[in-house]
Design a protein around this motif. Sequence first.
Motif, PDB file in Angstrom:
ATOM      1  N   PHE A 206       0.829  -1.203   0.000  1.00  0.00           N
ATOM      2  CA  PHE A 206       0.000   0.000   0.000  1.00  0.00           C
ATOM      3  C   PHE A 206       0.864   1.255   0.000  1.00  0.00           C
ATOM      4  CE2 PHE A 206      -1.939   3.401   2.541  1.00  0.00           C
ATOM      5  CZ  PHE A 206      -3.050   3.688   1.759  1.00  0.00           C
ATOM      6  N   LEU A 207       1.926   1.261   0.828  1.00  0.00           N
ATOM      7  CA  LEU A 207       2.809   2.425   0.876  1.00  0.00           C
ATOM      8  C   LEU A 207       3.539   2.609  -0.455  1.00  0.00           C
ATOM      9  CD1 LEU A 207       4.308   2.066   4.471  1.00  0.00           C
ATOM     10  CD2 LEU A 207       2.586   3.696   3.689  1.00  0.00           C
ATOM     11  N   ILE A 208       3.966   1.507  -1.080  1.00  0.00           N
ATOM     12  CA  ILE A 208       4.636   1.612  -2.377  1.00  0.00           C
ATOM     13  C   ILE A 208       3.691   2.203  -3.422  1.00  0.00           C
ATOM     14  CG2 ILE A 208       5.583   0.260  -4.285  1.00  0.00           C
ATOM     15  CD1 ILE A 208       6.791  -1.626  -2.194  1.00  0.00           C
ATOM     16  N   LEU A 209       2.460   1.741  -3.442  1.00  0.00           N
ATOM     17  CA  LEU A 209       1.485   2.275  -4.395  1.00  0.00           C
ATOM     18  C   LEU A 209       1.223   3.759  -4.156  1.00  0.00           C
ATOM     19  CD1 LEU A 209      -1.173  -0.598  -4.633  1.00  0.00           C
ATOM     20  CD2 LEU A 209       0.278   0.258  -6.476  1.00  0.00           C
ATOM     21  N   TYR A 210       1.048   4.137  -2.884  1.00  0.00           N
ATOM     22  CA  TYR A 210       0.758   5.539  -2.566  1.00  0.00           C
ATOM     23  C   TYR A 210       1.938   6.428  -2.916  1.00  0.00           C
ATOM     24  CZ  TYR A 210       0.014   9.752   0.161  1.00  0.00           C
ATOM     25  OH  TYR A 210      -0.112  11.062   0.555  1.00  0.00           O
ATOM     26  N   PHE A 211       3.144   6.051  -2.484  1.00  0.00           N
ATOM     27  CA  PHE A 211       4.324   6.868  -2.762  1.00  0.00           C
ATOM     28  C   PHE A 211       4.580   6.971  -4.258  1.00  0.00           C
ATOM     29  CE2 PHE A 211       6.323   5.738   1.610  1.00  0.00           C
ATOM     30  CZ  PHE A 211       5.508   6.687   2.213  1.00  0.00           C
ATOM     31  N   CYS A 284       8.158   2.062 -12.237  1.00  0.00           N
ATOM     32  CA  CYS A 284       7.643   0.911 -12.990  1.00  0.00           C
ATOM     33  C   CYS A 284       8.134  -0.402 -12.399  1.00  0.00           C
ATOM     34  CB  CYS A 284       8.070   1.017 -14.454  1.00  0.00           C
ATOM     35  SG  CYS A 284       7.282   2.357 -15.358  1.00  0.00           S
ATOM     36  N   ILE A 285       9.391  -0.439 -11.938  1.00  0.00           N
ATOM     37  CA  ILE A 285       9.920  -1.643 -11.302  1.00  0.00           C
ATOM     38  C   ILE A 285       9.124  -1.978 -10.052  1.00  0.00           C
ATOM     39  CG2 ILE A 285      11.929  -2.590 -10.097  1.00  0.00           C
ATOM     40  CD1 ILE A 285      13.685  -1.011 -12.022  1.00  0.00           C
ATOM     41  N   SER A 286       8.778  -0.968  -9.277  1.00  0.00           N
ATOM     42  CA  SER A 286       7.996  -1.205  -8.054  1.00  0.00           C
ATOM     43  C   SER A 286       6.611  -1.747  -8.376  1.00  0.00           C
ATOM     44  CB  SER A 286       7.880   0.099  -7.249  1.00  0.00           C
ATOM     45  OG  SER A 286       9.145   0.552  -6.831  1.00  0.00           O
ATOM     46  N   PHE A 287       5.969  -1.184  -9.413  1.00  0.00           N
ATOM     47  CA  PHE A 287       4.643  -1.674  -9.786  1.00  0.00           C
ATOM     48  C   PHE A 287       4.703  -3.119 -10.268  1.00  0.00           C
ATOM     49  CE2 PHE A 287       3.424   2.910 -10.304  1.00  0.00           C
ATOM     50  CZ  PHE A 287       2.394   2.889  -9.387  1.00  0.00           C
ATOM     51  N   ILE A 288       5.712  -3.444 -11.069  1.00  0.00           N
ATOM     52  CA  ILE A 288       5.861  -4.830 -11.535  1.00  0.00           C
ATOM     53  C   ILE A 288       6.097  -5.760 -10.364  1.00  0.00           C
ATOM     54  CG2 ILE A 288       7.340  -6.376 -12.880  1.00  0.00           C
ATOM     55  CD1 ILE A 288       7.755  -4.067 -14.832  1.00  0.00           C
ATOM     56  N   PHE A 289       6.900  -5.321  -9.401  1.00  0.00           N
ATOM     57  CA  PHE A 289       7.159  -6.138  -8.216  1.00  0.00           C
ATOM     58  C   PHE A 289       5.868  -6.424  -7.452  1.00  0.00           C
ATOM     59  CE2 PHE A 289       7.824  -6.197  -3.617  1.00  0.00           C
ATOM     60  CZ  PHE A 289       8.624  -7.315  -3.487  1.00  0.00           C
ATOM     61  N   ILE A 290       5.032  -5.414  -7.289  1.00  0.00           N
ATOM     62  CA  ILE A 290       3.784  -5.595  -6.537  1.00  0.00           C
ATOM     63  C   ILE A 290       2.875  -6.601  -7.239  1.00  0.00           C
ATOM     64  CG2 ILE A 290       1.640  -4.443  -5.862  1.00  0.00           C
ATOM     65  CD1 ILE A 290       3.284  -1.951  -5.290  1.00  0.00           C
ATOM     66  N   PHE A 291       2.657  -6.406  -8.530  1.00  0.00           N
ATOM     67  CA  PHE A 291       1.700  -7.244  -9.238  1.00  0.00           C
ATOM     68  C   PHE A 291       2.209  -8.662  -9.494  1.00  0.00           C
ATOM     69  CE2 PHE A 291       0.330  -2.932 -10.778  1.00  0.00           C
ATOM     70  CZ  PHE A 291      -0.838  -2.904 -10.037  1.00  0.00           C
ATOM     71  N   TYR A 335       9.808 -15.485 -10.806  1.00  0.00           N
ATOM     72  CA  TYR A 335      10.953 -15.441 -11.720  1.00  0.00           C
ATOM     73  C   TYR A 335      10.973 -14.128 -12.505  1.00  0.00           C
ATOM     74  CZ  TYR A 335      10.794 -20.539 -10.993  1.00  0.00           C
ATOM     75  OH  TYR A 335      10.760 -21.796 -10.444  1.00  0.00           O
ATOM     76  N   LEU A 336       9.819 -13.730 -13.007  1.00  0.00           N
ATOM     77  CA  LEU A 336       9.741 -12.496 -13.786  1.00  0.00           C
ATOM     78  C   LEU A 336      10.040 -11.277 -12.921  1.00  0.00           C
ATOM     79  CD1 LEU A 336       6.584 -13.222 -15.974  1.00  0.00           C
ATOM     80  CD2 LEU A 336       8.982 -13.282 -16.685  1.00  0.00           C
ATOM     81  N   THR A 340      13.184  -8.543 -14.067  1.00  0.00           N
ATOM     82  CA  THR A 340      12.715  -7.412 -14.875  1.00  0.00           C
ATOM     83  C   THR A 340      13.417  -6.074 -14.645  1.00  0.00           C
ATOM     84  OG1 THR A 340      10.937  -7.145 -13.241  1.00  0.00           O
ATOM     85  CG2 THR A 340      10.397  -8.296 -15.293  1.00  0.00           C
ATOM     86  N   PRO A 341      14.104  -5.805 -13.493  1.00  0.00           N
ATOM     87  CA  PRO A 341      14.655  -4.449 -13.284  1.00  0.00           C
ATOM     88  C   PRO A 341      15.530  -3.943 -14.419  1.00  0.00           C
ATOM     89  CG  PRO A 341      14.766  -5.670 -11.234  1.00  0.00           C
ATOM     90  CD  PRO A 341      14.281  -6.630 -12.283  1.00  0.00           C
ATOM     91  N   PHE A 342      16.434  -4.778 -14.921  1.00  0.00           N
ATOM     92  CA  PHE A 342      17.321  -4.327 -15.984  1.00  0.00           C
ATOM     93  C   PHE A 342      16.535  -3.946 -17.235  1.00  0.00           C
ATOM     94  CE2 PHE A 342      19.471  -5.553 -19.941  1.00  0.00           C
ATOM     95  CZ  PHE A 342      20.530  -4.666 -19.926  1.00  0.00           C
ATOM     96  N   PHE A 343      15.596  -4.774 -17.643  1.00  0.00           N
ATOM     97  CA  PHE A 343      14.871  -4.540 -18.893  1.00  0.00           C
ATOM     98  C   PHE A 343      13.950  -3.322 -18.781  1.00  0.00           C
ATOM     99  CE2 PHE A 343      15.837  -9.073 -18.604  1.00  0.00           C
ATOM    100  CZ  PHE A 343      16.565  -9.246 -19.766  1.00  0.00           C
ATOM    101  N   VAL A 344      13.383  -3.080 -17.597  1.00  0.00           N
ATOM    102  CA  VAL A 344      12.541  -1.892 -17.418  1.00  0.00           C
ATOM    103  C   VAL A 344      13.395  -0.626 -17.489  1.00  0.00           C
ATOM    104  CG1 VAL A 344      11.048  -0.672 -15.796  1.00  0.00           C
ATOM    105  CG2 VAL A 344      10.804  -3.130 -16.086  1.00  0.00           C
ATOM    106  N   CYS A 345      14.538  -0.629 -16.793  1.00  0.00           N
ATOM    107  CA  CYS A 345      15.422   0.538 -16.839  1.00  0.00           C
ATOM    108  C   CYS A 345      15.943   0.781 -18.251  1.00  0.00           C
ATOM    109  CB  CYS A 345      16.585   0.348 -15.870  1.00  0.00           C
ATOM    110  SG  CYS A 345      16.148   0.439 -14.124  1.00  0.00           S
TER     111      CYS A 345
END
Length: 361
Positions: A206-211, A284-291, A335-336, A340-345
């Motif tokens: 929740f904090l990650i989404l809000y921030f 974007c990395i944080s959103f991918i991590f959450i989902f 796994y994804l 994903t961090p490298f490819f998103v950046c």
Amino acid sequence: MNRSLATEEQFTLIIQLTNSIFPLFVLPLATIGNSLCFLVFCRPKFQKRLTRTSSICVRLLCLNDLILLYLFVIDVLLKAYKPPTRIYSTPATCRLYKWIRYSLLDFSAYLQLGLTTDRFICCVYHRYYSRWCKRHYLYYLLFIAFICIFAKNSSFLSNSYAYYLSINKDRSVKCSVKIESVYFTMYMAYGQSLIDVVFITCLPFFLILYFNSRILREVLRLRTECWSTLTRLIHIAPTQSGNSLVITTNSITLPSTTTTTTTVIIRRHRAKHRRLHLTFALGCISFIFIFSTAPYKIFKIVERHDKVIRDQDKGGTAKSIHMQLAEVIIDCFVYLSCSTPFFVCFATSSMFRDELRRVFQ
């Protein structure tokens, strides 16, 4: 009856193929990607433009994801290619493996939260950022989270977890709660699941989404300002530029000095615009991590409840084929998330691409 057996055989084949092929595809990509990501964020340019604490969080996240991915994948590949061999061979190593694996998975959520919090204060409340860095609040918070996570997962080190199972004179290690430990089974199924839901899933996510929502709103606002300022500077006439400088500085400015000043301002705005792109990439990395990680946490609750039902009503039977298929799908999300961090950046940040190019020069 024949139809259900045929369906189960198809699901079993899908599970075997997925466990045999998908990790072999993800592991080299994640290893190369996280290693390059770590190297790029070690460069001095990111120390200046990303802030030191954010850069350290990203590097810790790359290492954490890489170790976690290897712990997942090695065990899955051994299970797929050399059954019933696993990464652990005794109940003690099973307990240690589970303790480390789940602790790293939980800690990745707080690393993401630490990175997002640092970017949030830097972008939205930049007045307090110097005090935030000087007092090292982020390091203290991460250290406290690290200790609490390892203490929570110390339940995996209990003697009631993991035991030897003998089937047809073959002894193997069963990496789960002992059937006779009823109260410990209930705690692992419901008590620890409640802790995971509240403190490992809901609170940090929740904090990650809000921030991140506040950060992205600020990024879009600043991005518009950057483009409008660049447009005015590019289309401004030399006489107008000189007049504007005379008014603001109360001095006579030569045309060459005006051109130099304008060039410097344009470069600064372009650098600021590139930093905004990098901030957007980290969001974007944080959103991918959450989902990708939230389904895993929810599935573990369902899996532990299913374990209680099987132990009580069915005498400790194996998982159903549907639970095994769901486990494989959820593991693929993990796994994804780790790769994903490298490819998103690389896809969203021109600064990251430029620094990556300089690494190989």
